[in-house]
Design a protein around this motif. Structure first.
Motif, PDB file in Angstrom:
ATOM      1  N   ARG A  66       0.868  -1.179   0.000  1.00 49.28           N
ATOM      2  CA  ARG A  66       0.000   0.000   0.000  1.00 49.28           C
ATOM      3  C   ARG A  66       0.906   1.231   0.000  1.00 49.28           C
ATOM      4  N   VAL A  67       0.715   2.125  -0.973  1.00 53.06           N
ATOM      5  CA  VAL A  67       1.677   3.201  -1.211  1.00 53.06           C
ATOM      6  C   VAL A  67       0.984   4.559  -1.207  1.00 53.06           C
ATOM      7  N   HIS A  68       1.520   5.481  -0.397  1.00 53.65           N
ATOM      8  CA  HIS A  68       1.146   6.894  -0.475  1.00 53.65           C
ATOM      9  C   HIS A  68       2.080   7.591  -1.471  1.00 53.65           C
ATOM     10  N   LEU A  84      -3.484   8.263  -1.323  1.00 53.37           N
ATOM     11  CA  LEU A  84      -3.442   7.566  -0.039  1.00 53.37           C
ATOM     12  C   LEU A  84      -3.679   6.076  -0.260  1.00 53.37           C
ATOM     13  N   ALA A  85      -2.662   5.280   0.053  1.00 51.55           N
ATOM     14  CA  ALA A  85      -2.764   3.823  -0.100  1.00 51.55           C
ATOM     15  C   ALA A  85      -3.320   3.460  -1.478  1.00 51.55           C
ATOM     16  N   GLY A  86      -2.844   4.177  -2.498  1.00 48.23           N
ATOM     17  CA  GLY A  86      -3.193   3.858  -3.867  1.00 48.23           C
ATOM     18  C   GLY A  86      -4.348   4.626  -4.449  1.00 48.23           C
ATOM     19  N   GLN A  87      -5.114   5.363  -3.636  1.00 49.53           N
ATOM     20  CA  GLN A  87      -6.293   6.063  -4.120  1.00 49.53           C
ATOM     21  C   GLN A  87      -6.123   7.577  -3.986  1.00 49.53           C
ATOM     22  N   MET A 126      -1.458  11.410   5.156  1.00 50.80           N
ATOM     23  CA  MET A 126      -0.643  10.205   4.987  1.00 50.80           C
ATOM     24  C   MET A 126      -0.298   9.567   6.330  1.00 50.80           C
ATOM     25  N   SER A 127      -0.131  10.386   7.360  1.00 49.03           N
ATOM     26  CA  SER A 127       0.210   9.839   8.679  1.00 49.03           C
ATOM     27  C   SER A 127      -0.967   9.138   9.327  1.00 49.03           C
ATOM     28  N   GLU A 128      -2.187   9.452   8.889  1.00 52.06           N
ATOM     29  CA  GLU A 128      -3.387   8.901   9.514  1.00 52.06           C
ATOM     30  C   GLU A 128      -4.030   7.794   8.680  1.00 52.06           C
ATOM     31  N   THR A 129      -3.421   7.424   7.569  1.00 51.05           N
ATOM     32  CA  THR A 129      -3.921   6.356   6.704  1.00 51.05           C
ATOM     33  C   THR A 129      -2.878   5.259   6.646  1.00 51.05           C
ATOM     34  N   PRO A 130      -3.206   4.043   7.030  1.00 52.38           N
ATOM     35  CA  PRO A 130      -2.210   2.972   7.032  1.00 52.38           C
ATOM     36  C   PRO A 130      -1.651   2.710   5.636  1.00 52.38           C
ATOM     37  N   ALA A 131      -0.343   2.543   5.550  1.00 49.96           N
ATOM     38  CA  ALA A 131       0.319   2.216   4.289  1.00 49.96           C
ATOM     39  C   ALA A 131       1.678   1.623   4.612  1.00 49.96           C
ATOM     40  N   ASP A 132       2.285   1.035   3.583  1.00 48.89           N
ATOM     41  CA  ASP A 132       3.587   0.396   3.749  1.00 48.89           C
ATOM     42  C   ASP A 132       4.740   1.282   3.315  1.00 48.89           C
ATOM     43  N   LEU A 133       4.451   2.292   2.480  1.00 47.74           N
ATOM     44  CA  LEU A 133       5.501   3.118   1.889  1.00 47.74           C
ATOM     45  C   LEU A 133       4.923   4.471   1.523  1.00 47.74           C
ATOM     46  N   ALA A 134       5.721   5.519   1.673  1.00 52.75           N
ATOM     47  CA  ALA A 134       5.335   6.856   1.219  1.00 52.75           C
ATOM     48  C   ALA A 134       6.409   7.370   0.270  1.00 52.75           C
ATOM     49  N   THR A 425      -8.986   9.640 -19.620  1.00 52.27           N
ATOM     50  CA  THR A 425      -9.434   8.942 -18.419  1.00 52.27           C
ATOM     51  C   THR A 425      -8.679   9.352 -17.166  1.00 52.27           C
ATOM     52  N   TRP A 426      -7.448   9.905 -17.306  1.00 53.28           N
ATOM     53  CA  TRP A 426      -6.700  10.374 -16.138  1.00 53.28           C
ATOM     54  C   TRP A 426      -7.327  11.642 -15.619  1.00 53.28           C
ATOM     55  N   PRO A 427      -7.358  11.922 -14.326  1.00 52.21           N
ATOM     56  CA  PRO A 427      -6.825  11.040 -13.275  1.00 52.21           C
ATOM     57  C   PRO A 427      -7.899  10.088 -12.743  1.00 52.21           C
ATOM     58  N   ASP A 428      -7.443   9.006 -12.151  1.00 48.71           N
ATOM     59  CA  ASP A 428      -8.370   8.070 -11.511  1.00 48.71           C
ATOM     60  C   ASP A 428      -7.806   7.624 -10.169  1.00 48.71           C
TER      61      ASP A 428
END
Length: 428
Positions: A66-68, A84-87, A126-134, A425-428
């Motif tokens: 999951r990536v920020h 945030l986590a891909g979205q 970003m600090s309040e949303t769980p993720a593996d990498l920023a 179609t960008w952005p999504d």
């Protein structure tokens, strides 16, 4: 202008003022969210930052992380800057976090620039949303950029350094490299793209001062196009990979740098291959097919491309990409060019002077160079140039004159306008 951008322009000073003092005070008032991020890959450089971030994200997500991401500028919607986590962050969440940032500014009786405020908002979200990498992209420079309140990155990445933003960073390549090298931190490995000699000397000196180990492209690892794919080699392995989905020879180096980052993160080869193929990053030699521009080009049996490169280094990369396409399938070439008035238009056109393209200069919303003055600069570099009132007029003229390949280029801000009008179609 999208609603979030309008809100920020009304509330915050529109100047660029490189400093960390206001940002540190603001972050402290918010509980120092920059210290509570997932492991951070911090990315600086003059060209290729966004593409390199896109490659790293695509590879990491292909590995299941999951990536920020925090990038700038946006193209169509301000929300593009914060993922945030891909979205992409939603309007409600973004407005809520901006409310908190602005309340902190008001409590302190101070002010913050637009970029400082949005960077703080990104760090909070970003600090309040769980993720593996920023993955955090520097806005301008590095040493005094608002993102550089991150004191403990996992990795620091520097893409190619060249001259840009001279009013803030100066016209000495070594000085610019010193600003970019300001993101290097003690104990955090620096992954460094291929650099001009003077820039590399400064980066190495800065790394020694802060005791940051370096891994350098062309010395410790390399990447090159081979047999329709991408080959990567470092001191431990050789990888035979698919060609990156982003177009242009310069993307081989951007992909190679991202692969070196992925290997530092211990991501598997299968994820690297998958990320190279799935990556998307708009307005970087992007083929346009939808909307009025794409439909007009298709009706004329012409290719239409879009690129936001806006300085001499980017112009040189475009020239190489165009030469390759023209060599494989020669077609009459036209450039539709809009550039900010403070950019080095002469250097940009000089890089493209051997393309033989017909040039059509256009305005766009913001501090764009006046089309007739821009056309005169292009003529001064041996290019036939015509000033037009809009991209629509320029494209119509280019197609009527028989252009079979058209590139809209010169500014990410103009690229955003084109993408918005194109209904891509960008952005999504």
């Amino acid at each position: 202008m999208d609603p979030i951008s309008a809100r920020l322009r009304q509330r915050h000073p529109q100047r660029i003022d490189l400093s960390l003092d206001r940002m540190r005070i603001l972050c402290a008032a918010l509980g120092d969210p920059q210290d509570r991020l997932p492991p951070v890959v911090h990315v600086a450089g003059t060209n290729g930052k966004g593409s390199t971030v896109a490659f790293i994200r695509a590879i990491a997500e292909a590995a299941g992380l999951r990536v920020h991401t925090y990038t700038s500028p946006h193209l169509v919607r301000f929300n593009e800057r914060i993922r945030l986590a891909g979205q992409l962050i939603g309007d409600e969440a973004l407005n809520a976090v901006l409310d908190r940032v602005e309340a902190a500014i008001d409590r302190g009786g101070s002010e913050a620039t637009v970029f400082e405020s949005t960077t703080a908002a990104a760090f909070v979200a970003m600090s309040e949303t769980p993720a593996d990498l920023a993955i955090v992209e520097v806005g301008l420079g590095g040493r005094l950029d608002a993102t550089n309140v991150i004191d403990r990155p996992l990795l620091s990445v520097i893409t190619p350094v060249d001259l840009d933003h001279a009013e803030f960073l100066g016209t000495d390549l070594g000085g610019v490299a010193g600003e970019k090298a300001g993101i290097l931190k003690a104990g955090a490995r620096g992954l460094i793209a291929r650099q001009a000699g003077p820039a590399m000397v400064v980066i190495e000196a800065a790394a020694r001062v802060v005791h940051a180990p370096l891994t350098v492209m062309g010395v410790d690892f390399d990447a090159w196009a081979e047999r329709g794919g991408l080959s990567f080699q470092d001191q431990e392995r050789f990888l035979d990979l698919p060609a990156p989905a982003l177009t242009g020879p310069h993307q081989i180096d951007n992909a190679g740098l991202a692969i070196a980052v992925a290997l530092e993160l211990d991501l598997p080869e299968a994820a690297i291959a998958g990320g190279l193929q799935s990556v998307r990053w708009p307005a970087r030699m992007q083929r346009l097919t939808a909307g009025p521009y794409g439909e007009a080009a298709r009706a004329a049996d012409a290719e239409l491309w879009l690129d936001g490169g806006h300085n001499p280094h980017a112009g040189a990369a475009l020239a190489v990409a165009l030469e390759g396409r023209q060599a494989r399938a020669p077609r009459p070439l036209a450039l539709i060019v809009g550039i900010l008035a403070n950019k080095d238009a002469g250097g940009f056109f000089a890089a493209l002077s051997r393309s033989g393209a017909a040039v059509f200069t256009v305005p766009f919303d913001g501090a764009a160079a006046e089309p007739e003055a821009l056309a005169a600069v292009a003529r001064g570099h041996g290019l036939g140039a015509t000033a037009c009132a809009s991209v629509e007029e320029a494209l119509s003229r280019a197609l009527r004159l028989g252009a079979g390949r058209v590139l809209i280029c010169g500014s990410l801000y103009m690229a955003g306008e084109v993408l918005g009008a194109s209904r891509e179609t960008w952005p999504d």
